[in-house]
Design a protein around this motif. Structure first.
Motif, short mmCIF file in Angstrom:
data_model
loop_
_atom_site.label_atom_id
_atom_site.label_comp_id
_atom_site.label_asym_id
_atom_site.label_seq_id
_atom_site.Cartn_x
_atom_site.Cartn_y
_atom_site.Cartn_z
N ILE A 1 -10.26 -3.92 3.86
CA ILE A 1 -11.37 -2.99 3.57
C ILE A 1 -10.91 -1.85 2.68
O ILE A 1 -11.52 -1.55 1.62
N GLU A 2 -9.86 -1.18 3.07
CA GLU A 2 -9.40 -0.02 2.29
C GLU A 2 -8.92 -0.42 0.89
O GLU A 2 -9.32 0.21 -0.10
N PRO A 3 -8.11 -1.49 0.73
CA PRO A 3 -7.74 -1.90 -0.64
C PRO A 3 -8.95 -2.28 -1.48
O PRO A 3 -9.00 -1.99 -2.67
N SER A 4 -9.92 -2.94 -0.83
CA SER A 4 -11.12 -3.32 -1.60
C SER A 4 -11.95 -2.10 -1.97
O SER A 4 -12.60 -2.05 -3.01
N MET A 5 -11.95 -1.09 -1.09
CA MET A 5 -12.71 0.12 -1.37
C MET A 5 -12.11 0.88 -2.55
O MET A 5 -12.85 1.40 -3.41
N TYR A 6 -10.81 0.89 -2.64
CA TYR A 6 -10.15 1.63 -3.72
C TYR A 6 -9.48 0.67 -4.69
O TYR A 6 -8.41 0.97 -5.22
N ILE A 7 -10.12 -0.50 -4.90
CA ILE A 7 -9.53 -1.48 -5.80
C ILE A 7 -9.48 -0.98 -7.24
O ILE A 7 -8.59 -1.33 -8.00
N VAL A 8 -10.52 -0.15 -7.59
CA VAL A 8 -10.51 0.46 -8.95
C VAL A 8 -9.55 1.64 -8.92
O VAL A 8 -9.58 2.47 -8.00
N SER A 9 -8.71 1.68 -9.90
CA SER A 9 -7.71 2.76 -9.92
C SER A 9 -8.40 4.13 -10.03
O SER A 9 -9.40 4.29 -10.73
N HIS A 10 -7.83 5.07 -9.34
CA HIS A 10 -8.33 6.44 -9.32
C HIS A 10 -9.77 6.54 -8.82
O HIS A 10 -10.51 7.42 -9.24
#
Length: 898
Positions: free
Chosen positions: A754-763
């Motif tokens: 969940i967390e990696p997918s939430m912040y998959i876009v850099s910055h």
């Protein structure tokens, strides 16, 4: 004192000495030893006792002639009386006729010439003197002839011959003309005899003339010598006569001496014949003792005591004293024979009876004081009881040695173990020996074998109890060696577990042998205290046999994982495999065998589980609990067994029933669902884990309470409620462990994305969201992962959806709440985007969200800044639009109670 003997009938009513007669009457003796003497016409006679109403006797030679009474004398009643009489008469005895008396061998008088015959035998067949045939006239001996001619006889050879008797007896049917012809024939015969005298003179005329010439010459010579002295002539004649007399004596002295000796011998033989029974008594006692015919000894000794016991004749007293000494030795021998084993109980009873009778008869003699046997019947009982116990011990030791020898040999498994053969042997011994001991004791207490002493009922009861207890101890030591409560016999331990397992298959055979022996003891009508000893052993063996059968099921249950085919065959609980059914088959087989072998009651047996919470009940409950614990272990082992190399395609027929029609939405075609699922599902570790979870849930909810409980009721077993409840707890614990394992296996990867997918876009930052028009990628991925898990669970067991998904969704909600709380700031689009994502996930997963998950979703929403009414309306509108677009994808998560 018994009633006096009474003779009421005899057959025949008359006869010569030696006639066999049947005597009938009342109180003629209670047994053979009770009959002392039988007298007929005042004379002793031999006899044979048949019953208290019948005696067979043979008349003697010392009775009076004519009519006389028949008197019977018994020990119990004394001298009796008679209402009938027997007539004794004499008859001519020839050399070819059997006789009980001495036949005088002196020659009879010949009718011809009045001289005695020189034939060796004077007996000859006398024809009818009248020359008539007597074939048509049967001889009769009517009473009126004897009364008419009391002093006469119809025998031609008798001096008191009566012609009238002869005619009435032999020619009562002859006509008068025939009698006249017979008289003429007799007259001619007499005349012929007279003519025979003249013919005799004619035949010997020469000798007669010589005699006459000699007499004439003598006369002439005497005439010529007339001058000779007469006195001298007389003296010479006297000398001549004396010489003649001496010569005659010399000729006949030997004959006369021999005759005198013969007369003395005949007199001695007459005395010996009269007292033959007494003089032969010692020899007969020894001869009968060597043949074990002690009944005859008792009868002869009692008869001798009764006849000659009061005699004062020294010779008779000497013979009786010798007989007493021999009887003393016979008593000693009898006492030894009573205690010799083995022997039949009837023979032992005969020995006891003979010994008791001999002791009673010898009371008052000095020999009685030399040997005092307190109670021979009790000695017989004690010796038989000791023999039985010794036989049990010897058999036990022999079969122990056989087993030791047998262990060194190669024997097939088909041959019965030595212990089984021992059980068969010792039960046969018990069935054969206990009845003899019991019958011997019953004869003792009923008085049949009782002597002068009182019986000992308490001691006999203890003997019976000890013998049966010893029998049960040996059987228990051989079959139940692990039972250490009974220390009277050394346990016959098993040398190895394989030997024990082999023997356990023969336990029903041992139980059958023991039940047969128990049935034989029941027929004896033994006291309940004795029967309860054997019944207790049977109950122990029944319980041991049942526990052995159930323990075999434990080993089979431990190998159930080898028979798991992952076939989803439980209609009432999709996802459960045939493994519980295989467990039920094993239990059915064990319970059925136990019910047939152990629970079916035979004669006078009690129900094995009639007492609640008994030791047997607890032991069976413990074994059942162990069986179900093993099954729980099998489930856990199957679930935790992971091997990537063991992946196989699930056959279509295995999964053909799932999902069922009741579990799918009505808009989905059942055939399409079957083909889709069967073509896409493969047996992986996750699938096996789900099947094990379904099995555990099925056992907890349905199988244990319903199937197993009904199974115990069906076969007559008490329902082990505590064992079933403990088993449900174990299965529930296994379910919890497997559920935690599956949730951990599925939730950790899902939540961690969940967390990696939430912040998959850099910055990426929530305060930098530029547009708000769709669901976030992490939300799509999260829902897709949940749907994938849902699909995997639904394909195996829809019943597992809620317990598994609630845990996973709770983890997702907690992760979202953590992520939202950790966000520092939101811009307007960020607030709306975060609210849209959280609400979408919350609404889609609402049906499988528990209170904690709902609380976590609320915490995530509370962490987002408040939206205005317009912003909130905008979010709701987009939320509805997204749900409409994802309707097909999210339909499974909206099924209520799948």
């Amino acid at each position: 004192m018994a009633p006096l003997p009474l003779v009421t009938g005899i057959s025949p009513k008359e006869g010569p000495p030696g006639t066999k007669i049947i005597i009938r009457g009342e109180n003629l003796g209670t047994r053979a030893n009770d009959l002392i003497a039988v007298e007929v016409c005042g004379g002793e006679c031999s006899f044979e006792w048949q019953s208290k109403n019948k005696i067979i006797a043979r008349t003697g030679i010392n009775g009076q002639k004519g009519k006389g009474d028949v008197i019977v004398t018994t020990l119990s009643g004394g001298i009796g009386s008679s209402t009938v009489q027997f007539r004794t008469y004499t008859e001519t005895i020839g050399p070819l006729k059997e006789s009980a008396v001495w036949v005088e061998e002196s020659p009879v008088q010949s009718l011809a010439w009045g001289r005695r015959t020189m034939a060796t035998s004077g007996y000859h067949t006398v024809d009818d003197p009248l020359g008539l045939s007597m074939e048509g006239n049967d001889k009769k001996f009517p009473d009126d002839l004897r009364e008419m001619f009391p002093e006469n006889s119809g025998d031609l050879s008798r001096e008191n011959f009566s012609p009238c008797w002869f005619l009435l007896e032999n020619h009562h049917g002859t006509s008068f003309e025939d009698l006249r012809a017979g008289y003429a024939y007799l007259k001619r015969k007499v005349e012929g005899q007279k003519e025979g005298q003249l013919s005799f003179l004619k035949t010997h005329v020469g000798a007669v003339i010589d005699q006459l010439d000699t007499m004439m010459n003598l006369k002439k010579k005497m005439d010529n010598d007339g001058d000779v002295d007469i006195a001298k002539r007389v003296h010479n004649l006297q000398d001549t006569i004396s010489k003649s007399i001496d010569s005659s004596h010399a000729l006949f002295d030997d004959v006369l001496k021999r005759r005198e000796k013969a007369d003395n011998s005949r007199a001695a033989l007459s005395v010996l014949n009269r007292y033959k029974f007494l003089f032969c008594l010692p020899t007969n006692i020894e001869k009968n003792a060597s043949k074990n015919e002690f009944d005859i000894i008792v009868n002869d000794y009692a008869r001798a005591k009764n006849l000659y016991g009061k005699s004062e004749i020294p010779l008779i007293q000497k013979v009786l004293a010798e007989a007493d000494e021999i009887i003393l030795e016979v008593r000693k021998e009898l006492h030894k024979k009573i205690q010799e084993m083995p022997q039949g109980v009837e023979q032992q009873k005969r020995f006891v009876k003979s010994l008791i009778n001999l002791e009673i008869q010898q009371i008052g003699t000095k020999q009685a004081e030399m040997l005092k046997i307190t109670d021979p019947a009790w000695d017989a009982i004690a010796s038989r009881a000791k023999y039985i116990e010794a036989t049990f011990k010897r058999t036990y030791e022999e079969f122990q040695e056989k087993e030791k020898e047998n262990l060194q040999k190669d024997t097939t498994k088909r041959d019965p173990p030595i212990r089984v053969l021992f059980c068969e042997e010792i039960t046969e011994i018990a069935s054969g020996q206990f009845p003899d001991l019991w019958r011997l004791g019953q004869s003792y207490f009923t008085g049949e074998l009782r002597g002068v002493n009182e019986p000992k009922p308490g001691n006999f009861k203890q003997i019976i109890l000890n013998a049966i207890e010893r029998f049960c101890s040996y059987v228990r030591a051989a079959i139940l060696p692990q039972n250490q409560k009974y220390s009277t016999v050394t346990a016959w331990s098993f040398s190895s577990s394989s030997q024990l397992n082999l023997f356990s298959t023969w336990l029903p055979t041992c139980l059958r042998h023991l039940r047969i022996s128990y049935a034989s003891l029941i027929r004896l009508d033994l006291p309940n205290e004795a029967l309860d000893i054997v019944l207790k052993l049977i109950d122990e063996l029944r319980l041991f046999c049942l526990t052995t059968i159930l323990k075999k099921a434990i080993d089979k249950v431990k190998k159930l994982h080898e028979k798991e085919s992952w076939e989803l065959s439980v209609i009432e609980f999709p996802g459960a495999t045939s493994l519980p059914a295989k467990l039920e088959e094993l239990l059915t087989e064990a319970l059925d065998e136990g019910q047939q072998m152990c629970l079916q009651l035979e004669v006078r047996e009690n129900p094995l589980f009639d007492v609640p919470n008994s030791e047997g009940h607890r032991e069976i409950s413990k074994i059942i609990e162990t069986i179900l614990e093993c099954f729980s272990t099998v489930l856990e082992e199957l679930a935790t067994e992971r091997s990537d190399d063991e992946i196989q395609q699930l056959p279509k027929q295995i999964i053909s029933g799932f999902p069922t029609n009741s579990l799918l939405p009505h808009s989905i075609n059942l055939n399409e669902a079957k083909s889709t699922i069967s073509s896409t599902i493969t047996i992986t570790w996750e699938h096996r884990l789900l099947c094990c979870l379904a099995n555990a849930a099925y056992c907890n909810k349905i199988f244990i309470n319903n199937n197993l409980s009904n199974l115990f009721v069906k076969y007559g077993y008490p329902v082990p409620k505590l064992a079933l409840e403990n088993s449900r707890s174990n299965v529930n614990m296994v379910f919890g462990n497997l559920l935690e394992m599956y949730v951990e296996h599925k939730a950790d990867p899902l939540v961690s994305t969940i967390e990696p997918s939430m912040y998959i876009v850099s910055h990426f930052k929530w305060d930098g969201v530029e547009k708000f028009d769709n669901l976030s990628p992490y939300a799509h991925e999260c829902l897709d992962n949940v749907v994938a898990v849902y699909s995997e669970i639904f394909a195996i067991s829809p019943f597992l959806l809620r317990p598994i998904l609630e845990q996973i969704i709770q983890t997702i909600a907690e992760e979202l709440a953590r992520l939202m709380v950790s966000v520092d700031d939101f811009n307007v689009n960020g607030k709306k985007q975060a609210t849209l994502d959280i609400k979408m996930i919350r609404d889609v997963l609402r049906l499988y969200s528990n209170e904690r998950a709902k609380q976590s979703f609320n915490e995530a929403l509370d962490a987002i800044p408040k939206l205005t009414a317009d912003e909130n309306k905008n979010v709701e509108t987009l939320l509805v639009s997204i749900k409409q677009r994802m309707k097909i994808q999210l339909m499974c998560l909206t099924v209520v109670n799948p």
